[in-house]
Write an enzyme that holds these catalytic residues in place. Structure first.
Site, PDB file in Angstrom:
ATOM      1  N   LYS A  75       1.107   4.144  -2.900  1.00 58.02           N
ATOM      2  CA  LYS A  75       0.782   5.532  -2.608  1.00 58.02           C
ATOM      3  C   LYS A  75       1.975   6.451  -2.849  1.00 58.02           C
ATOM      4  O   LYS A  75       1.805   7.609  -3.254  1.00 58.02           O
ATOM      5  CB  LYS A  75       0.275   5.657  -1.168  1.00 58.02           C
ATOM      6  CG  LYS A  75      -1.056   4.943  -0.926  1.00 58.02           C
ATOM      7  CD  LYS A  75      -2.158   5.453  -1.854  1.00 58.02           C
ATOM      8  CE  LYS A  75      -3.509   4.864  -1.514  1.00 58.02           C
ATOM      9  NZ  LYS A  75      -4.603   5.370  -2.377  1.00 58.02           N
ATOM     10  N   TYR A  94       0.830  -1.210   0.000  1.00 53.01           N
ATOM     11  CA  TYR A  94       0.000   0.000   0.000  1.00 53.01           C
ATOM     12  C   TYR A  94       0.865   1.261   0.000  1.00 53.01           C
ATOM     13  O   TYR A  94       0.632   2.193  -0.771  1.00 53.01           O
ATOM     14  CB  TYR A  94      -0.908  -0.030   1.225  1.00 53.01           C
ATOM     15  CG  TYR A  94      -1.951   1.058   1.277  1.00 53.01           C
ATOM     16  CD1 TYR A  94      -3.122   0.954   0.531  1.00 53.01           C
ATOM     17  CD2 TYR A  94      -1.785   2.173   2.091  1.00 53.01           C
ATOM     18  CE1 TYR A  94      -4.100   1.942   0.599  1.00 53.01           C
ATOM     19  CE2 TYR A  94      -2.754   3.159   2.161  1.00 53.01           C
ATOM     20  CZ  TYR A  94      -3.907   3.044   1.413  1.00 53.01           C
ATOM     21  OH  TYR A  94      -4.864   4.029   1.478  1.00 53.01           O
TER      22      TYR A  94
END
Length: 250
Positions: free
Chosen positions: A159, A155
Site C-alpha cells: 500500500k 500489505y
C-alpha cells in the site's frame, strides 16, 4: 458529477469496496467493466445490478498479477466500448503474519496482487488514455501504507508502494491530460472487519475520532469525484478516508 460518456474498469469489483465503487460509477453514468478473479458470481451480480440502472456493464475475469491477463482485460474493454477512461485499482488480498513468521509466499502473493497488479493495470491503460489525452487512474491504498501495522508488513509495503507509484505516474503523464491519485481508507465495514471478534471491532472504533467504521460507500463517493471533471486539477495526491484515525491519539 456526470460520467455518462466514460468507460471505467474496476478491479476487484465483485465485493466490498470494489462493488460499491462499481455501482457508484454506474449511478453517475459510467459504463463499468467489473473485474474479478475466480468465481464470477459476485461480479455477475454487480453487473446485473448496474444493468438494472440502465447502464452498460460487463464482467471481465482476470488475475491482475499476470501481465497477459491484464492486457486481455484492457484490450477487450477497448474492443467492446472503444476506449477506457477510468481505471480503479482496487483488487487486493491480505496474508497477515508477523515478519518473523511471514513466508516468502505470503510476501510474494500480496505484493504481486496489491502492488504489481496496480503497475500492470496502470501501464496497460496508459496507451489508450494517452491517445485520447484524457484519463483517470485511481488506486486504493490504505492508511497502513502511511502509518504501518503490526502483522501486515507485506500489505503495508504494497500500500505504501502504491503511493509512490501513483505519484510517479502523475508526474509522467500529466501533460497528456491524465491524472493519478490514491485513496487511503481506514477501517471500513467490510467482510474483513466483520470477521473480527466484537471486542476487537470495538477497540478499533474507539481509536477513530469520528466514532465509527467507514462504509464502502464512503470510499466510492471519493472515487467518483476523482474520476470526474470536477477533479481535473487534482493529481499525485493521497486522500485519507479514515474517520481521523491517522491523526493519532487525541
Amino acid at each position: 458529477m456526470d460520467l455518462s460518456e466514460r468507460v471505467a474498469i474496476v478491479t476487484g469489483g465483485g465485493r466490498g469496496i470494489g462493488r460499491a465503487i462499481a455501482i457508484k460509477l454506474a449511478e453517475v453514468g459510467a459504463t463499468v467493466v467489473v473485474n474479478d478473479v475466480g468465481d464470477s458470481k459476485p461480479a455477475d451480480e454487480v453487473a446485473e445490478e448496474i444493468s438494472k440502472m440502465g447502464r452498460q456493464s460487463m464482467v471481465a475475469l482476470a488475475d491482475v498479477s499476470q501481465s497477459t491477463e491484464v492486457t486481455s482485460l484492457v484490450d477487450n474493454t477497448v474492443e467492446k466500448y472503444g476506449k477506457v477512461d477510468i481505471l480503479v485499482n482496487n483488487a487486493g488480498i491480505t496474508r497477515d503474519q508477523l515478519i518473523m513468521r511471514m513466508s516468502d509466499d505470503d510476501w510474494d502473493k500480496v505484493l504481486g496482487i496489491n502492488l504489481k497488479g496496480v503497475f500492470l493495470c496502470s501501464k496497460a491503460v496508459l496507451r489508450p488514455m494517452m491517445k485520447q489525452r484524457w484519463g483517470r487512474i485511481i488506486s486504493i491504498s490504505s492508511i497502513v501504507g502511511l502509518i504501518g501495522n503490526a502483522g501486515q508488513a507485506n500489505y503495508a509495503s504494497a500500500k505504501a508502494g502504491i503511493i509512490g507509484l501513483t505519484r510517479t505516474i502523475a508526474k509522467e503523464v500529466a501533460s497528456r491530460g491524465i491524472t493519478a491519485n490514491a485513496i487511503a481508507p481506514g477501517f471500513i465495514d467490510t467482510a474483513m472487519t466483520q470477521q473480527l471478534p466484537e471486542e476487537r471491532r470495538q477497540e478499533l472504533i474507539n481509536q477513530i475520532p469520528l466514532g465509527s467504521l467507514g462504509t464502502p460507500r464512503d470510499i466510492a463517493e471519493v472515487v467518483a469525484f476523482l474520476a470526474s471533471e470536477e477533479a481535473r486539477y487534482i493529481t499525485g495526491q493521497v486522500i485519507t478516508v479514515d474517520g481521523g484515525i491517522s491523526l493519532g491519539k487525541l
